[in-house]
Write an enzyme that holds these catalytic residues in place. Structure first.
Site, PDB file in Angstrom:
ATOM      1  N   ASP A  64       0.831  -1.228   0.000  1.00  0.00           N
ATOM      2  CA  ASP A  64       0.000   0.000   0.000  1.00  0.00           C
ATOM      3  C   ASP A  64       0.855   1.264   0.000  1.00  0.00           C
ATOM      4  O   ASP A  64       0.577   2.200  -0.742  1.00  0.00           O
ATOM      5  CB  ASP A  64      -1.067  -0.007   1.109  1.00  0.00           C
ATOM      6  CG  ASP A  64      -0.547  -0.069   2.527  1.00  0.00           C
ATOM      7  OD1 ASP A  64       0.647  -0.358   2.729  1.00  0.00           O
ATOM      8  OD2 ASP A  64      -1.352   0.166   3.452  1.00  0.00           O
ATOM      9  N   LEU A 116      -4.873  -6.962  13.504  1.00  0.00           N
ATOM     10  CA  LEU A 116      -6.209  -6.901  12.895  1.00  0.00           C
ATOM     11  C   LEU A 116      -6.704  -5.460  12.765  1.00  0.00           C
ATOM     12  O   LEU A 116      -7.886  -5.202  12.604  1.00  0.00           O
ATOM     13  CB  LEU A 116      -7.206  -7.742  13.710  1.00  0.00           C
ATOM     14  CG  LEU A 116      -6.846  -9.228  13.801  1.00  0.00           C
ATOM     15  CD1 LEU A 116      -7.766  -9.952  14.774  1.00  0.00           C
ATOM     16  CD2 LEU A 116      -6.915  -9.892  12.425  1.00  0.00           C
ATOM     17  N   SER A 172      -6.689  -2.781  14.972  1.00  0.00           N
ATOM     18  CA  SER A 172      -7.483  -2.108  16.009  1.00  0.00           C
ATOM     19  C   SER A 172      -7.167  -0.611  16.043  1.00  0.00           C
ATOM     20  O   SER A 172      -8.039   0.192  16.369  1.00  0.00           O
ATOM     21  CB  SER A 172      -7.263  -2.759  17.369  1.00  0.00           C
ATOM     22  OG  SER A 172      -5.904  -2.754  17.692  1.00  0.00           O
ATOM     23  N   SER A 173      -5.961  -0.212  15.668  1.00  0.00           N
ATOM     24  CA  SER A 173      -5.640   1.231  15.658  1.00  0.00           C
ATOM     25  C   SER A 173      -6.502   1.958  14.632  1.00  0.00           C
ATOM     26  O   SER A 173      -7.107   2.990  14.935  1.00  0.00           O
ATOM     27  CB  SER A 173      -4.181   1.490  15.287  1.00  0.00           C
ATOM     28  OG  SER A 173      -3.328   0.591  15.903  1.00  0.00           O
ATOM     29  N   ASP A 226      -5.562  -0.146   5.989  1.00  0.00           N
ATOM     30  CA  ASP A 226      -6.398  -0.524   7.128  1.00  0.00           C
ATOM     31  C   ASP A 226      -7.580   0.422   7.306  1.00  0.00           C
ATOM     32  O   ASP A 226      -8.703  -0.006   7.581  1.00  0.00           O
ATOM     33  CB  ASP A 226      -5.553  -0.537   8.411  1.00  0.00           C
ATOM     34  CG  ASP A 226      -4.328  -1.425   8.287  1.00  0.00           C
ATOM     35  OD1 ASP A 226      -4.318  -2.289   7.378  1.00  0.00           O
ATOM     36  OD2 ASP A 226      -3.392  -1.263   9.080  1.00  0.00           O
TER      37      ASP A 226
HETATM   38  C1  GLA Z   1      -0.047  -2.498   8.459  1.00  0.00           C
HETATM   39  C2  GLA Z   1      -0.207  -1.086   7.896  1.00  0.00           C
HETATM   40  C3  GLA Z   1      -0.826  -1.119   6.514  1.00  0.00           C
HETATM   41  C4  GLA Z   1      -0.112  -2.105   5.592  1.00  0.00           C
HETATM   42  C5  GLA Z   1       0.080  -3.449   6.282  1.00  0.00           C
HETATM   43  C6  GLA Z   1       0.935  -4.395   5.469  1.00  0.00           C
HETATM   44  O1  GLA Z   1      -1.290  -3.058   8.688  1.00  0.00           O
HETATM   45  O2  GLA Z   1      -1.009  -0.309   8.761  1.00  0.00           O
HETATM   46  O3  GLA Z   1      -0.825   0.184   5.966  1.00  0.00           O
HETATM   47  O4  GLA Z   1       1.092  -1.563   5.157  1.00  0.00           O
HETATM   48  O5  GLA Z   1       0.693  -3.311   7.554  1.00  0.00           O
HETATM   49  O6  GLA Z   1       0.310  -4.767   4.295  1.00  0.00           O
END
Ligand code: GLA
Length: 376
Positions: free
Chosen positions: A30, A118, A120-121, A165
């Site tokens: 991402d 998962l 949560s933040s 996320d």
């Molecule tokens: C964490 C980051 C995301 C992404 C994933 C890995 O969850 O918050 O932005 O980079 O790692 O895919």
């Protein structure tokens, strides 16, 4: 256990929710302008809230004794710490971006495990955002709330995360995976219903102890940015799969070559997975999961023994494919299994963990669920 009424001595104006996520494939692409494919989980964070007119935000959470209070006018990065950094960061970015939010009492509740990768933040940021906006009747596009939540995490919390996320938490829909092209900033809902095909997506929390996740995440991101600069492109997304060998030949360091190879091949695996899902060939997605895990283990080097043992055991027990999901260094794996084999697969992983002296793993339901919404 406490309630909003007990903590604040008043009745709430409403309640809002935002879910956690697992990503099916596309890990660590991402922040390289790549492609990701998350689903929202049924597990979520809820924020029950009432407006107050003194410019103060008071946050409390089920399980925390203290109420943390901060004045909207004096918020700046670093002014609030601990778990309340997240609600404070979201309030800060909303104000910085000109949204006329006001003071509020916020009561946070959650059935989303923290520290399990998962998101949560992101769920806490997004749930706070929709609550603070909802209290004042301010309508904002879900993708914009996601972008604000990412800015809060980058600029207020100080974590250099990408946008996956927050987008999953805001924009997923039930029964679908969210195909999110970060460069194009476009999203497509891909129907995803493993049960209809006699399949189960197992999500297994490997309960690995925290291992310097934040520093390692920042280091991976920096390597990708450095490699992009060496290759003269704005982001690794610009390297087409067909150009990979030529690009690798230009990089003097083996470690940079392996990081780039992960990102470029992972983006291709997302495209392949989406094509297979469109063609109704869900079973054939399994090998892409397994190839993705190998790439994260060998080239991106973000797995830990618990993740590798869980994946290897799932595959030996007959899983169609398995991989770590999330930031890495712990967290969860996903395994695509025949539903008739799901219990057997989880039992095999439990046994392997006991044999290796690891903590007992747990499993979660991976029903693709809806993004953030108002509860009542
Ligand atoms: C964490 C980051 C995301 C992404 C994933 C890995 O969850 O918050 O932005 O980079 O790692 O895919």
């Amino acid at each position: 256990m406490s309630t909003f009424e007990e903590v604040f001595g008043t009745t709430p104006d409403g309640a809002w929710r935002a879910p956690g996520r697992v990503n099916l494939i596309g890990e660590h692409t991402d922040y390289n302008d790549g492609l990701v494919l998350p689903i929202a989980l049924p597990n979520q964070i809820s924020v029950t809230a009432s407006a107050r007119e003194d410019g103060i935000v008071a946050v409390s959470s089920n399980g925390q004794d203290a109420v943390v209070e901060f004045a909207l006018d004096s918020l700046r990065p670093g002014s609030v710490t601990d778990w309340a950094t997240y609600p404070a960061g979201m309030a800060w970015i909303l104000r910085e971006s000109g949204y006329p939010i006001g003071g509020a009492n916020l009561f946070v509740d959650s059935d989303l495990p923290t520290g399990a990768g998962l998101s949560s933040s992101a769920a806490l940021l997004c749930a706070t955002g929709v609550a603070l906006l909802g209290l004042r009747g301010i309508e904002v596009d879900p993708a914009e709330v996601a972008r604000l939540a990412q800015k809060a995490e980058n600029q207020y919390v100080g974590a250099p995360v990408g946008l996956m996320d927050q987008m999953a938490s805001m924009c997923c829909t039930a029964g679908h995976a969210l195909y999110f092209d970060i460069r194009a900033m476009s999203t497509t809902q891909i129907p995803f219903d493993p049960e209809a095909d006699g399949l189960t997506l197992l999500v297994i929390d490997v309960k690995a102890p925290h291992r310097h996740v934040d520093g390692e995440y920042a280091a991976r991101r920096k390597s990708c940015e450095n490699a992009a600069e060496l290759l003269g492109v704005p982001a690794l997304r610009s390297i087409a799969f067909e150009e990979l060998d030529a690009a690798l030949a230009k990089l003097p360091e083996d470690v940079d070559r392996r990081r780039v190879r992960h990102v470029v091949t992972e983006i291709r695996r997302v495209e392949d997975a989406v094509a297979l899902m469109h063609a109704g060939r869900l079973r054939d997605v399994g090998p892409l999961f397994t190839a993705s895990h190998a790439s994260l283990r060998d080239d991106f080097e973000i797995t830990v023994p618990e993740l590798d043992v869980a994946v290897d055991t799932a595959l030996s027990a007959g899983a169609l494919g398995a991989r770590m999901t999330g930031g890495g260094f712990g967290g969860c794996i996903i395994a695509l299994v025949e539903t008739s084999e799901a219990d057997k697969t989880f039992t095999a992983i439990e046994k392997a963990f006991a044999d290796n002296g690891f903590r007992a793993p747990t499993s979660l339901a991976a029903t693709p669920s809806a993004g953030a919404s108002k509860l009542h």
